[in-house]
Write a protein that holds these residues in place. Structure first.
Motif, mmCIF file in Angstrom:
data_model
loop_
_atom_site.group_PDB
_atom_site.id
_atom_site.type_symbol
_atom_site.label_atom_id
_atom_site.label_comp_id
_atom_site.label_asym_id
_atom_site.label_seq_id
_atom_site.Cartn_x
_atom_site.Cartn_y
_atom_site.Cartn_z
ATOM 1 N N VAL A 85 15.876 11.170 56.415
ATOM 2 C CA VAL A 85 14.824 12.093 56.848
ATOM 3 C C VAL A 85 14.236 12.757 55.610
ATOM 4 C CG1 VAL A 85 14.305 14.171 58.186
ATOM 5 C CG2 VAL A 85 15.930 12.480 59.068
ATOM 6 N N ASN A 96 22.369 17.438 63.933
ATOM 7 C CA ASN A 96 22.081 17.710 62.528
ATOM 8 C C ASN A 96 23.266 18.371 61.837
ATOM 9 O OD1 ASN A 96 20.211 17.534 60.395
ATOM 10 N ND2 ASN A 96 19.747 19.709 60.577
ATOM 11 N N ILE A 121 20.330 8.774 59.000
ATOM 12 C CA ILE A 121 20.332 8.229 60.355
ATOM 13 C C ILE A 121 20.788 6.773 60.277
ATOM 14 C CG2 ILE A 121 18.945 7.721 62.392
ATOM 15 C CD1 ILE A 121 16.998 9.881 61.506
ATOM 16 N N ASN A 141 26.047 16.249 58.777
ATOM 17 C CA ASN A 141 26.224 16.891 57.480
ATOM 18 C C ASN A 141 27.687 17.199 57.145
ATOM 19 O OD1 ASN A 141 23.493 16.831 56.936
ATOM 20 N ND2 ASN A 141 23.108 18.849 57.820
ATOM 21 N N PHE A 161 16.465 17.628 62.296
ATOM 22 C CA PHE A 161 17.007 17.099 61.058
ATOM 23 C C PHE A 161 16.388 17.804 59.859
ATOM 24 C CE2 PHE A 161 17.750 13.283 63.730
ATOM 25 C CZ PHE A 161 19.095 13.118 63.476
ATOM 26 N N ALA A 213 18.980 14.315 55.613
ATOM 27 C CA ALA A 213 19.895 13.868 56.668
ATOM 28 C C ALA A 213 19.797 12.359 56.832
ATOM 29 C CB ALA A 213 19.579 14.566 57.980
#
Length: 311
Positions: free
Chosen positions: A116, A252, A105, A256, A99, A103
Motif C-alpha cells: 500500500v 491493518n 497485502i 503490522n 491500510f 502495509a
C-alpha cells in the motif's frame, strides 16, 4: 444440559444460513461480463480463461484488473504476473482505506505481496504506486475487482516509512460482563449473513456485552469448519473462547505485527501465534482469508480458513 441446548441452537441456525466455502464459476463469469461492459475487455477474457483454475478453490478474492491499454503496451502477461494481481482476501474500499503506507497485502503469487502506497493526503488508494479505481468494478461481497491503469510490478520496492510494528501486544485477558450491546447485535447479524453462524451464536449466548475499553477481536471459522471440529459438547465454550482476543485489532493492526508475536485469548493458557506463509497472514497455522468482516468501536471480526488449534 446447557451445552446440549447450545448445540441444538447451532444446528437450527445452520439450517437457515447457507455455508460459503468457495467462489462459484457463475460469480467469476458474471464478474467477467461486468468487466467487459466496463471497458476492461482484455482482463475479462483473461478472467474467463485462467481464473477458474485457482479462484474456485478460494472462498474469496480481490482482483486488480489492468486496463486494455496496459495489455496493449505490455503484451500478453505471464501467468505469474497475472497471479500477482489476485489477492486471496475480499478487500472492500472501507478496508483498503484503513491500510497505512507500507502495509503488505498477500497475493496468489507465492512469496510476493503488494504494498500500500497511499499517503494520508490521498483520496484514492494506490498499490505499488499505482492508483486503483475508487470503487470496485465488481463486488458481490466475496469477489471484488478494482481497475488499474497499469500492471502492478512484482519487483516494486517500497522506500517510504514502514508502518509501526506491534511486537509487544498489550492485549490482556480480562473478565467480561453480560450486558446487552448494539455492537454485538450488529456483529452477530453480519456473521449470520456471511456463513459464520456458529460464531454468531456463540457471541450472542456467551460473550454478549464485552465492556472492556479495548473491545474484542473474533477470528471466525466458517460453519462447516466448526462442525468438523466439534467433539464433546462440554468442550464447546473452550472451543469458541480460543478464537476471541481481548482487544480490538483491525486488519491493518494484524499485518503490522512482527512474526512470532503472540495474542492472548479468552481461553486461559491459549495464545495465537502470528506468522506469514508466502506473504499470507497465518494464525497458529491457519490463514486469515476474510479480514474485517465486521468492525465497529468495540468489535472486530476476521474470517479464518479453519478452526484455531494449539501449535
Amino acid at each position: 444440559m446447557a451445552s446440549s441446548i447450545f448445540f441444538f441452537l447451532l444446528f437450527i441456525t445452520f439450517s437457515y444460513f447457507p455455508l460459503s466455502t468457495a467462489l462459484s464459476s457463475e460469480a467469476i463469469f458474471d464478474a467477467a461480463d461486468v468487466l467487459a461492459d466496463s471497458g476492461f475487455v482484455s482482463m475479462a477474457l483473461t478472467l474467463e480463461v485462467i481464473a477458474e483454475s485457482f479462484l474456485t478453490h478460494s472462498p474469496s478474492a480481490t482482483v486488480f484488473a489492468p486496463s486494455d491499454s496496459a495489455f496493449r503496451k505490455s503484451g500478453q502477461p505471464s501467468f505469474d504476473l497475472l497471479r500477482f494481481h489476485f489477492v486471496p482476501l475480499p478487500l472492500p474500499p472501507q478496508s483498503l482505506r484503513l491500510f497505512t503506507a507500507g502495509a503488505m497485502i498477500p497475493t496468489m503469487l507465492p512469496g510476493k505481496s503488494l504494498t500500500v502506497t497511499t499517503s494520508s493526503s490521498d483520496r484514492i488508494t494506490s498499490i505499488n504506486n499505482i492508483k486503483i479505481t475508487e470503487s470496485p468494478i465488481y463486488d458481490d461481497g466475496f469477489l471484488l475487482i478494482y481497475g488499474t491503469e497499469r500492471f502492478l510490478d512484482p519487483n516494486f520496492q517500497y522506500t517510504g516509512p514502514n508502518p509501526r510494528s506491534n511486537n509487544n501486544p498489550s492485549c490482556v485477558a480480562k473478565n467480561y460482563t453480560a450486558n446487552s450491546s448494539d455492537s454485538f447485535d450488529q456483529a452477530i447479524e453480519t456473521l449470520k449473513s456471511g456463513g459464520f453462524s456458529a460464531m454468531a451464536s456463540f457471541l450472542g449466548t456467551q460473550l454478549s456485552g464485552v465492556s472492556e475499553q479495548s473491545g474484542i477481536t473474533v477470528f471466525a471459522p466458517a460453519d462447516d469448519m466448526v462442525l468438523n471440529r466439534i467433539g464433546d459438547l462440554s468442550e464447546l465454550p473452550w472451543f469458541f473462547r480460543r478464537h476471541v482476543v481481548p482487544c480490538k485489532l483491525l486488519w491493518n493492526d494484524l499485518v503490522n505485527f512482527d512474526d512470532e508475536s503472540e495474542l492472548p485469548t479468552f481461553l486461559e493458557g491459549f495464545t495465537i501465534n502470528i506468522t506469514r506463509n508466502g506473504g499470507v497472514l497465518v494464525l497458529n497455522g491457519v490463514q486469515v482469508f476474510y479480514p474485517d468482516i465486521f468492525f465497529n468501536d468495540k468489535v472486530a471480526v476476521h474470517g479464518v480458513s479453519d478452526a484455531l488449534a494449539a501449535q
